[in-house]
Write a protein that holds these residues in place. Sequence first.
Motif, PDB file in Angstrom:
ATOM      1  N   ILE A  74       0.922  -1.408   0.180  1.00 41.88           N
ATOM      2  CA  ILE A  74      -0.055  -0.092   0.204  1.00 41.88           C
ATOM      3  C   ILE A  74       1.295   1.346   0.071  1.00 41.88           C
ATOM      4  O   ILE A  74       2.021   1.344   0.826  1.00 41.88           O
ATOM      5  CB  ILE A  74      -0.796  -0.235   1.444  1.00 41.88           C
ATOM      6  N   SER A  75       0.228   2.155  -1.317  1.00 41.84           N
ATOM      7  CA  SER A  75       1.818   3.320  -1.167  1.00 41.84           C
ATOM      8  C   SER A  75       1.345   4.539  -0.661  1.00 41.84           C
ATOM      9  O   SER A  75      -0.396   4.604  -0.934  1.00 41.84           O
ATOM     10  CB  SER A  75       1.454   3.338  -2.904  1.00 41.84           C
ATOM     11  N   VAL A  76       1.665   5.305   0.533  1.00 45.51           N
ATOM     12  CA  VAL A  76       0.692   6.476   1.064  1.00 45.51           C
ATOM     13  C   VAL A  76       1.198   7.746   1.188  1.00 45.51           C
ATOM     14  O   VAL A  76       2.705   7.605   0.518  1.00 45.51           O
ATOM     15  CB  VAL A  76       1.298   6.237   2.943  1.00 45.51           C
ATOM     16  N   ASN A  77       0.613   8.430   0.292  1.00 41.89           N
ATOM     17  CA  ASN A  77       1.009   9.987   0.344  1.00 41.89           C
ATOM     18  C   ASN A  77       0.879  10.835   1.182  1.00 41.89           C
ATOM     19  O   ASN A  77       0.363  10.628   2.142  1.00 41.89           O
ATOM     20  CB  ASN A  77       0.965  10.413  -1.277  1.00 41.89           C
ATOM     21  N   GLY A  78       0.654  11.983   0.886  1.00 43.18           N
ATOM     22  CA  GLY A  78       0.329  13.189   2.161  1.00 43.18           C
ATOM     23  C   GLY A  78      -1.298  13.137   2.639  1.00 43.18           C
ATOM     24  O   GLY A  78      -1.057  13.091   3.289  1.00 43.18           O
ATOM     25  N   PHE A 104       4.784  12.322  -4.640  1.00 41.65           N
ATOM     26  CA  PHE A 104       4.765  12.540  -6.137  1.00 41.65           C
ATOM     27  C   PHE A 104       6.421  13.268  -6.058  1.00 41.65           C
ATOM     28  O   PHE A 104       6.976  13.120  -7.192  1.00 41.65           O
ATOM     29  CB  PHE A 104       4.195  12.854  -6.327  1.00 41.65           C
ATOM     30  N   TYR A 105       6.257  13.978  -5.157  1.00 42.04           N
ATOM     31  CA  TYR A 105       7.977  14.689  -5.494  1.00 42.04           C
ATOM     32  C   TYR A 105       8.695  14.570  -3.472  1.00 42.04           C
ATOM     33  O   TYR A 105       8.338  14.838  -3.230  1.00 42.04           O
ATOM     34  CB  TYR A 105       7.859  16.333  -5.399  1.00 42.04           C
ATOM     35  N   THR A 106       9.689  13.806  -4.342  1.00 42.77           N
ATOM     36  CA  THR A 106      10.314  13.270  -3.320  1.00 42.77           C
ATOM     37  C   THR A 106      11.299  13.885  -1.964  1.00 42.77           C
ATOM     38  O   THR A 106      11.464  15.317  -2.658  1.00 42.77           O
ATOM     39  CB  THR A 106      11.910  12.147  -3.266  1.00 42.77           C
ATOM     40  N   ASP A 141      10.896  10.533 -15.338  1.00 41.69           N
ATOM     41  CA  ASP A 141      12.091  12.012 -14.751  1.00 41.69           C
ATOM     42  C   ASP A 141      12.478  11.681 -13.375  1.00 41.69           C
ATOM     43  O   ASP A 141      11.502  10.892 -12.287  1.00 41.69           O
ATOM     44  CB  ASP A 141      11.622  13.152 -14.929  1.00 41.69           C
ATOM     45  N   SER A 142      13.632  12.044 -12.540  1.00 43.42           N
ATOM     46  CA  SER A 142      14.163  11.421 -11.523  1.00 43.42           C
ATOM     47  C   SER A 142      13.709  11.856 -10.172  1.00 43.42           C
ATOM     48  O   SER A 142      13.334  10.802  -9.501  1.00 43.42           O
ATOM     49  CB  SER A 142      15.568  12.322 -11.902  1.00 43.42           C
TER      50      SER A 142
END
Length: 246
Positions: A74-78, A104-106, A141-142
């Motif tokens: 399970i991927s979790v973002n903010g 999305f932006y590390t 992209d990176s």
Amino acid sequence: MYLIPKSHPRAKSLYIREKLVKGFDGGVVAKEGLMAHGRGEAFDYLLGEKTSKYAQNAIRAAASSLVSAKYPVISVNGNVAALCPREIVKLARIVNAKIEVNLFYTNQKRKETIVKVLKKSGAKEVLGTDSKSSRRILGLDSVRRVVDSNGIYKADVVVVPLEDGDRTIALKKMGKKVITFDLNPLSRTAKTADITIVDNVVRAINRLISECKKSKIRKIPYNNKKNLAGTVLEIKKNLSRRMPHA
Ligand code: ATP
């Protein structure tokens, strides 16, 4: 927190909004996350702020995939961490899934703040912050391509709530089965995922947890394109019902 009277006709929606604002103030949610929430809110309004039968179909299919998965993640973002951290931990426990913080932006500081939120909500292990185990996914992209070698990189089934289209496409190219929660049935993520739960993650995650508890390991017939088409029709019907008559 700003006090929302229970009697307010839009209390639930405002309450969700406040969670995001609190998450933003606490360094969990990104500015862009607030905007993504705004887009979600608009679609939720069009959906009548309720779980449709199409969302329920997708939830059943997602539960069946998760209980049959070999290595679910399970991927979790903010936004997800601000909205439903306890439920994420509960779902992971029930289907024996890994949890990975994937942004999305590390941003290492925000990642660590999210890990704290998840651990406070009961998570024993949260992947995604150790640079030694980071891997790159092709086609991005990176800044957007890093995943954990013990997490998403290794997964057969990934749950990516509120995800961006490019990354969903990249995960599909890696051969992953992708399950998403996305209030916008027209987004690239919604169209690319194998199973799209078009519902507010706040409402749908508890339903997914209940379905996983009763789901057996068996394949159930499910067609994401048809299900999305049904959802769009539901929005149309909903709009006609609510349109003021001149
Ligand atoms: P794509 O790149 O997939 O075409 P997008 O550019 O709209 O879509 P993002 O802004 O990265 O993608 O992702 C946010 C998505 O999450 C939006 O489609 C939004 O509708 C959805 N969303 C926002 N809040 C919620 C929520 N609480 N529950 C479910 N979905 C949500």
